[in-house]
Motif scaffolding. Structure first.
Motif, PDB file in Angstrom:
ATOM      1  N   LEU A  48       7.078   3.627   1.380  1.00 16.39           N
ATOM      2  CA  LEU A  48       7.202   2.864   2.451  1.00 16.39           C
ATOM      3  C   LEU A  48       5.723   2.511   3.224  1.00 16.39           C
ATOM      4  O   LEU A  48       5.567   1.509   3.527  1.00 16.39           O
ATOM      5  CB  LEU A  48       7.977   3.601   3.277  1.00 16.39           C
ATOM      6  CG  LEU A  48       9.338   4.015   2.892  1.00 16.39           C
ATOM      7  CD1 LEU A  48      10.105   4.656   3.872  1.00 16.39           C
ATOM      8  CD2 LEU A  48      10.151   2.827   2.109  1.00 16.39           C
ATOM      9  N   THR A  49       4.867   3.615   3.046  1.00 18.66           N
ATOM     10  CA  THR A  49       3.415   3.424   3.747  1.00 18.66           C
ATOM     11  C   THR A  49       2.558   2.285   2.544  1.00 18.66           C
ATOM     12  O   THR A  49       2.126   1.531   3.458  1.00 18.66           O
ATOM     13  CB  THR A  49       2.814   4.713   3.378  1.00 18.66           C
ATOM     14  OG1 THR A  49       3.522   5.541   4.465  1.00 18.66           O
ATOM     15  CG2 THR A  49       1.467   4.539   4.273  1.00 18.66           C
ATOM     16  N   GLU A  50       2.770   2.388   1.640  1.00 16.22           N
ATOM     17  CA  GLU A  50       1.981   1.309   0.716  1.00 16.22           C
ATOM     18  C   GLU A  50       2.682  -0.029   0.793  1.00 16.22           C
ATOM     19  O   GLU A  50       1.786  -1.169   1.034  1.00 16.22           O
ATOM     20  CB  GLU A  50       2.477   1.779  -0.742  1.00 16.22           C
ATOM     21  CG  GLU A  50       1.541   2.858  -1.130  1.00 16.22           C
ATOM     22  CD  GLU A  50       0.124   2.956  -1.341  1.00 16.22           C
ATOM     23  OE1 GLU A  50      -0.162   1.666  -1.357  1.00 16.22           O
ATOM     24  OE2 GLU A  50      -0.383   3.830  -1.510  1.00 16.22           O
ATOM     25  N   LEU A  51       4.045  -0.312   1.217  1.00 11.16           N
ATOM     26  CA  LEU A  51       4.621  -1.348   1.376  1.00 11.16           C
ATOM     27  C   LEU A  51       3.962  -2.082   2.749  1.00 11.16           C
ATOM     28  O   LEU A  51       3.719  -3.177   2.828  1.00 11.16           O
ATOM     29  CB  LEU A  51       6.027  -1.367   1.237  1.00 11.16           C
ATOM     30  CG  LEU A  51       6.443  -1.366  -0.023  1.00 11.16           C
ATOM     31  CD1 LEU A  51       8.098  -0.985  -0.264  1.00 11.16           C
ATOM     32  CD2 LEU A  51       6.205  -2.537  -0.923  1.00 11.16           C
ATOM     33  N   LYS A  52       4.125  -1.190   3.721  1.00 13.16           N
ATOM     34  CA  LYS A  52       3.576  -1.561   5.029  1.00 13.16           C
ATOM     35  C   LYS A  52       2.219  -1.873   5.173  1.00 13.16           C
ATOM     36  O   LYS A  52       1.796  -2.766   6.129  1.00 13.16           O
ATOM     37  CB  LYS A  52       3.938  -0.374   6.130  1.00 13.16           C
ATOM     38  CG  LYS A  52       5.460  -0.316   6.488  1.00 13.16           C
ATOM     39  CD  LYS A  52       5.861   0.689   7.391  1.00 13.16           C
ATOM     40  CE  LYS A  52       5.252   0.385   8.792  1.00 13.16           C
ATOM     41  NZ  LYS A  52       6.061  -0.711   9.415  1.00 13.16           N
ATOM     42  N   THR A  80      11.687   6.480  12.053  1.00 14.83           N
ATOM     43  CA  THR A  80      10.137   6.677  12.303  1.00 14.83           C
ATOM     44  C   THR A  80       9.368   5.999  11.199  1.00 14.83           C
ATOM     45  O   THR A  80       8.243   5.805  11.192  1.00 14.83           O
ATOM     46  CB  THR A  80       9.802   8.223  12.345  1.00 14.83           C
ATOM     47  OG1 THR A  80       9.928   8.473  11.056  1.00 14.83           O
ATOM     48  CG2 THR A  80      10.531   8.802  13.112  1.00 14.83           C
ATOM     49  N   TYR A  81      10.075   5.298  10.162  1.00 20.54           N
ATOM     50  CA  TYR A  81       9.413   4.680   9.050  1.00 20.54           C
ATOM     51  C   TYR A  81       9.102   3.307   9.197  1.00 20.54           C
ATOM     52  O   TYR A  81       8.082   2.640   8.394  1.00 20.54           O
ATOM     53  CB  TYR A  81      10.364   4.839   7.740  1.00 20.54           C
ATOM     54  CG  TYR A  81      10.474   6.192   7.159  1.00 20.54           C
ATOM     55  CD1 TYR A  81       9.738   7.190   7.307  1.00 20.54           C
ATOM     56  CD2 TYR A  81      11.823   6.581   6.474  1.00 20.54           C
ATOM     57  CE1 TYR A  81      10.106   8.662   6.932  1.00 20.54           C
ATOM     58  CE2 TYR A  81      11.987   7.897   6.014  1.00 20.54           C
ATOM     59  CZ  TYR A  81      11.228   8.701   6.264  1.00 20.54           C
ATOM     60  OH  TYR A  81      11.378  10.133   5.750  1.00 20.54           O
ATOM     61  N   GLY A  82       9.494   2.633  10.188  1.00 18.17           N
ATOM     62  CA  GLY A  82       9.148   1.470  10.435  1.00 18.17           C
ATOM     63  C   GLY A  82       9.674   0.327   9.608  1.00 18.17           C
ATOM     64  O   GLY A  82       9.009  -0.719   9.309  1.00 18.17           O
ATOM     65  N   VAL A  83      10.997   0.621   8.909  1.00 21.03           N
ATOM     66  CA  VAL A  83      11.530  -0.452   7.668  1.00 21.03           C
ATOM     67  C   VAL A  83      12.314  -1.333   8.809  1.00 21.03           C
ATOM     68  O   VAL A  83      12.642  -1.206   9.910  1.00 21.03           O
ATOM     69  CB  VAL A  83      12.232   0.523   6.884  1.00 21.03           C
ATOM     70  CG1 VAL A  83      11.458   1.392   6.032  1.00 21.03           C
ATOM     71  CG2 VAL A  83      13.478   0.981   7.282  1.00 21.03           C
TER      72      VAL A  83
END
Length: 240
Positions: A48-52, A80-83
């Motif tokens: 998820l971090t990589e995509l954001k 909290t992930y921002g998806v």
């Protein structure tokens, strides 16, 4: 949804972070990616971090299905992930649906983020009317059951539903224009159906009322994935 391409969600159905990043870099024109159970269990939130970091939209398809307290806890963590989109099973029941919506909204507000939109899973696209009746012993017609689950979710404040393209027209009519409808199992005429049982073409699904289409293997298993993605975009452009 600013462009036709924004309506296409491509699944990262791979088992590792390097494999997922390779696909994202191979198809930079894809703006919306789906992260499912296999990849998330393998990599955790690192994907998820990589995509954001690449400014991509994220459909986190984990299909939560548990008691209300457990589902609420999972939704607090997801917030909290921002998806952008997160799934849970409508069959978990109204108490779990309501607890999930409350938890994800409160947790996002507490961290200063926009809450992800929750989508309720209705009936998996791998199931048929026969399997619903004979194997799962659900004694109502499949379209009626899908509609019941979508309405159940809507009544608890859930933003939308995941449904077969064959049910999307009915859900759109009954649930209204603002209820998000996401359709997996969409297959172009030129692609194999695989294990999808209740499917339509991309153009037909959008005309029927789908907001987003989840299309994987027709793109990722094509000899030229970028060309396959563009071909689907071109087909959708004729109806959007």
């Amino acid at each position: 949804m600013n462009t036709v391409a924004d309506r296409l969600i491509v699944p990262l159905d791979v088992p590792s972070l390097p494999a997922a990043i390779a696909w994202v870099e191979r198809l930079p024109q894809v703006s919306f990616w789906k992260v499912g159970l296999e990849l998330f269990v393998s990599t955790g939130p690192a994907i998820l971090t990589e995509l954001k970091q690449r400014q991509k939209h994220i459909f986190l398809d984990l299909k939560f299905h548990d008691i209300p307290n457990t589902v609420a806890g999972a939704c607090r963590a997801v917030a909290t992930y921002g998806v952008d989109l997160v799934t849970l099973h409508a069959a978990a029941g109204p108490a779990a649906l309501k607890a999930a919506q409350t938890a994800i909204s409160e947790a996002a507000t507490a961290t200063g983020q926009a809450p992800p939109q929750l989508l309720a899973i209705t009936v998996l696209t791998s199931l048929t009317a026969r399997s619903l009746a004979l194997d799962l012993k659900i004694p109502i017609e499949l379209p009626e059951y899908a509609l019941h689950l979508a309405r159940l979710a809507q009544q608890q404040g859930i933003a939308g539903a995941v449904c077969s393209p064959q049910e999307v027209a009915q859900l759109r009519e009954i649930c209204g224009p603002h209820f998000r409808l996401v359709c997996p199992g969409v297959r172009p005429d030129w692609a194999a159906k695989g294990d999808q049982k209740r499917t339509l073409t991309p153009a037909m699904a959008v005309k029927a009322g789908a907001d987003y289409l989840v299309i994987g293997r027709p793109i990722t298993q094509a000899s030229d994935p970028a060309a396959a993605f563009q071909r689907i975009c071109d087909e959708l452009a004729t109806v959007v």
